[in-house]
Design a protein around this motif. Structure first.
Motif, mmCIF file in Angstrom:
data_model
loop_
_atom_site.group_PDB
_atom_site.id
_atom_site.type_symbol
_atom_site.label_atom_id
_atom_site.label_comp_id
_atom_site.label_asym_id
_atom_site.label_seq_id
_atom_site.Cartn_x
_atom_site.Cartn_y
_atom_site.Cartn_z
ATOM 1 N N VAL A 45 0.842 -1.188 0.000
ATOM 2 C CA VAL A 45 0.000 0.000 0.000
ATOM 3 C C VAL A 45 0.883 1.246 0.000
ATOM 4 C CG1 VAL A 45 -1.938 -1.129 1.134
ATOM 5 C CG2 VAL A 45 -0.145 -0.081 2.533
ATOM 6 N N VAL A 46 0.268 2.397 -0.250
ATOM 7 C CA VAL A 46 1.038 3.636 -0.325
ATOM 8 C C VAL A 46 1.445 4.097 1.064
ATOM 9 C CG1 VAL A 46 -0.072 4.368 -2.473
ATOM 10 C CG2 VAL A 46 -1.044 5.066 -0.264
ATOM 11 N N ALA A 47 2.277 5.119 1.094
ATOM 12 C CA ALA A 47 2.875 5.577 2.339
ATOM 13 C C ALA A 47 1.932 6.455 3.155
ATOM 14 C CB ALA A 47 4.158 6.350 2.036
ATOM 15 N N GLY A 48 2.202 6.504 4.463
ATOM 16 C CA GLY A 48 1.579 7.472 5.330
ATOM 17 C C GLY A 48 0.089 7.297 5.528
ATOM 18 N N PHE A 49 -0.573 8.419 5.846
ATOM 19 C CA PHE A 49 -2.006 8.408 6.134
ATOM 20 C C PHE A 49 -2.859 8.422 4.871
ATOM 21 C CE2 PHE A 49 -0.366 10.496 10.089
ATOM 22 C CZ PHE A 49 -0.743 9.494 10.970
ATOM 23 N N GLY A 50 -2.226 8.394 3.707
ATOM 24 C CA GLY A 50 -2.991 8.309 2.470
ATOM 25 C C GLY A 50 -3.389 6.893 2.112
ATOM 26 N N VAL A 51 -3.065 5.939 2.974
ATOM 27 C CA VAL A 51 -3.230 4.527 2.641
ATOM 28 C C VAL A 51 -4.684 4.159 2.364
ATOM 29 C CG1 VAL A 51 -3.209 3.959 5.121
ATOM 30 C CG2 VAL A 51 -2.806 2.169 3.449
ATOM 31 N N GLY A 61 -4.634 18.215 17.198
ATOM 32 C CA GLY A 61 -5.624 17.655 16.288
ATOM 33 C C GLY A 61 -5.503 18.221 14.887
ATOM 34 N N PHE A 62 -5.339 19.539 14.795
ATOM 35 C CA PHE A 62 -5.218 20.149 13.472
ATOM 36 C C PHE A 62 -3.911 19.753 12.789
ATOM 37 C CE2 PHE A 62 -8.367 23.288 15.174
ATOM 38 C CZ PHE A 62 -9.361 22.997 14.250
ATOM 39 N N LEU A 63 -2.856 19.562 13.577
ATOM 40 C CA LEU A 63 -1.591 19.110 12.995
ATOM 41 C C LEU A 63 -1.745 17.710 12.412
ATOM 42 C CD1 LEU A 63 1.402 19.687 12.517
ATOM 43 C CD2 LEU A 63 1.892 18.730 14.778
ATOM 44 N N HIS A 64 -2.438 16.839 13.136
ATOM 45 C CA HIS A 64 -2.684 15.482 12.632
ATOM 46 C C HIS A 64 -3.498 15.527 11.342
ATOM 47 C CE1 HIS A 64 -3.763 11.248 12.487
ATOM 48 N NE2 HIS A 64 -5.045 11.613 12.433
ATOM 49 N N ARG A 65 -4.565 16.324 11.327
ATOM 50 C CA ARG A 65 -5.384 16.432 10.124
ATOM 51 C C ARG A 65 -4.596 17.025 8.967
ATOM 52 N NH1 ARG A 65 -9.109 12.722 10.588
ATOM 53 N NH2 ARG A 65 -10.482 12.994 12.379
ATOM 54 N N GLY A 66 -3.689 17.954 9.283
ATOM 55 C CA GLY A 66 -2.854 18.517 8.221
ATOM 56 C C GLY A 66 -1.946 17.469 7.600
ATOM 57 N N ARG A 67 -1.367 16.620 8.446
ATOM 58 C CA ARG A 67 -0.533 15.524 7.922
ATOM 59 C C ARG A 67 -1.380 14.566 7.101
ATOM 60 N NH1 ARG A 67 1.311 14.831 13.433
ATOM 61 N NH2 ARG A 67 3.207 16.032 13.850
ATOM 62 N N LEU A 91 -4.153 15.225 5.422
ATOM 63 C CA LEU A 91 -4.476 15.855 4.138
ATOM 64 C C LEU A 91 -3.263 15.837 3.215
ATOM 65 C CD1 LEU A 91 -6.356 17.427 2.283
ATOM 66 C CD2 LEU A 91 -5.710 19.513 3.503
ATOM 67 N N ARG A 92 -2.090 16.139 3.772
ATOM 68 C CA ARG A 92 -0.865 16.086 2.967
ATOM 69 C C ARG A 92 -0.658 14.710 2.364
ATOM 70 N NH1 ARG A 92 4.260 15.493 6.530
ATOM 71 N NH2 ARG A 92 3.230 13.458 6.674
ATOM 72 N N ASP A 93 -0.809 13.679 3.177
ATOM 73 C CA ASP A 93 -0.568 12.322 2.694
ATOM 74 C C ASP A 93 -1.627 11.869 1.692
ATOM 75 O OD1 ASP A 93 1.626 12.304 4.297
ATOM 76 O OD2 ASP A 93 0.867 10.857 5.752
ATOM 77 N N VAL A 94 -2.867 12.295 1.896
ATOM 78 C CA VAL A 94 -3.923 11.968 0.932
ATOM 79 C C VAL A 94 -3.578 12.551 -0.429
ATOM 80 C CG1 VAL A 94 -6.309 12.507 0.298
ATOM 81 C CG2 VAL A 94 -5.796 11.643 2.588
#
Length: 407
Positions: free
Chosen positions: A154-160, A193-199, A201-204
């Protein structure tokens, strides 16, 4: 679903919840093996997971997708259930469907941000997969053996999750969603929380809008080296040619293999980069110097950070020039070393061309001839024996090469 089941849990710094999650999973799936992919936790996540009865695969901190990919290889064949480490609830209905991929939709929303990451994920799945999903970011999923085979690595990070859904739809797999009464730790509307969501979104965006490549370890990582051609437009054609090789290259490696194979993306590089360099420098020796520099840096790009370190050393010889390319290399290095992104041929060829152009401006006569001779010798050595193998066999170079890289 009658095949053997493995439950795979991605976890990082979840010592407060992982024990309860594993215990609940063991109760729901008494015949399944529970595997926890510990993504470089700095607390007692691994210990608590093991105490609760899970098999723990300990990994350096790379990201969720990378942890799932590396741990999945150590799981038994069969169906796979993916689960987040802070989950509360029963996932058994996931494996009772006939779909290849079944995604859990939470019956109730708890906490959360402003919805930007979820809406972006939902939009990208609809645009690229033709399907509107209720819970595009849900990490609670069951995969049939066929789906597991098709979707891993699968792809990297939170974009999985986003990319997994797109890949499943492209593969023609049956994808379904089922509403379950599940709970998880709320992501508050605070700085963390916003930092997590930012990461997230970046990974998506990286997982869906940026080309993906395969690392030497078999990880699927975003190919970000093309940014060199954006920041340094003079080498944009080289970055474009390298990107074509990243995306469509075959098994051929080395000059002789590409020449024997005929029309390949490697042959395009062999012809296109020297011709571009000749047009750019208006000099045969300059074209040779640029083309060899691009090729040598590309030959070095076989381990995380290796080509970038070589570029930084070359830039230091050039007294820190060119500055824009050096800044890009420094910014990309941490992500490349941690196997979160890949430089790829687009980046390594472009950075090599940057050094070559700077050398053409600085070197004339015997100095240029000497540089060409040295690069030609390295190219020939790389054809006969891997430059990476030579680096790893030389103690001083090996220590410099491994600096900052995960084992």
């Amino acid at each position: 679903m009658t095949t053997a089941i493995t439950v795979l849990v991605a976890a990082r710094d979840e010592e407060e919840r992982i024990g309860q999650t594993v215990a609940a999973l063991r109760e729901s799936f008494p015949d399944a093996e529970i595997v926890v992919a510990d993504d470089g936790s700095r607390d007692r996540t691994a210990a608590h997971a093991a105490e609760a009865g899970a098999r723990v695969v300990r990994l350096p901190r790379r990201g969720k997708g990378q942890a799932l990919t590396l741990a999945e290889r150590q799981c038994a064949a069969g169906a796979l259930v993916l689960c987040d480490a802070d989950l509360e609830g029963d996932l058994r209905p996931l494996v009772a469907t006939d779909a290849d991929v079944t995604i859990a939709a939470f019956a109730r929303r708890v906490g959360g941000g402003l919805g930007a990451a979820k809406e972006a994920s939902r939009l990208l799945i609809r645009l690229r997969g033709g399907r509107r999903m209720r819970e595009p970011l849900s990490g609670q999923r069951s995969l049939s053996p066929a789906a597991r085979e098709a979707l891993f690595p699968v792809v990297a990070g939170f974009g999985v999750e986003t990319r997994m859904t797109i890949d499943a739809l492209h593969a023609g797999l049956a994808v379904g969603e089922i509403e379950l009464d599940l709970g998880h730790r709320a992501t508050d509307r605070d700085a963390g929380g916003f930092l997590h969501r930012g990461r997230q979104l970046r990974d998506v965006l990286l997982s869906t809008c940026v080309p993906q490549g395969r690392s030497f370890r078999g990880l699927r990582l975003p190919l970000v080296g093309g940014v060199v051609g954006v920041v340094v437009p003079s080498v944009a054609p080289v970055a474009a040619i390298g990107l074509a090789d990243d995306l469509w290259s075959g098994p051929e490696r080395g000059f002789r293999a590409h020449l024997r194979a005929g029309a390949t993306t490697g042959t395009l590089k062999l012809v296109g980069i020297p011709l571009w360099a000749l047009w750019r420098t208006r000099s045969l020796s300059g074209a040779v110097l640029v083309a060899l520099s691009a090729n040598v840096l590309n030959q070095l790009d076989t381990r995380p950070g290796r080509a970038l370190k070589a570029f930084v050393v070359g830039s230091a010889v050039m007294r820190g020039r060119p500055r824009r390319a050096l800044a890009v290399a420094v910014l990309l290095a941490p992500y490349d070393l941690r196997e979160m992104t890949m430089l790829g041929d687009a980046g390594s060829n472009a950075l090599g061309a940057v050094l070559g152009l700077e050398s053409v401006r600085r070197l004339t006569g015997l100095r240029r001839t000497s540089a060409i001779g040295a690069l030609a010798a390295l190219t020939l050595l790389g054809e006969r024996r891997s430059l990476g193998a030579l680096i790893e066999a030389t103690p001083g170079l090996r220590a410099l090469d491994s600096l900052g890289r995960h084992p």
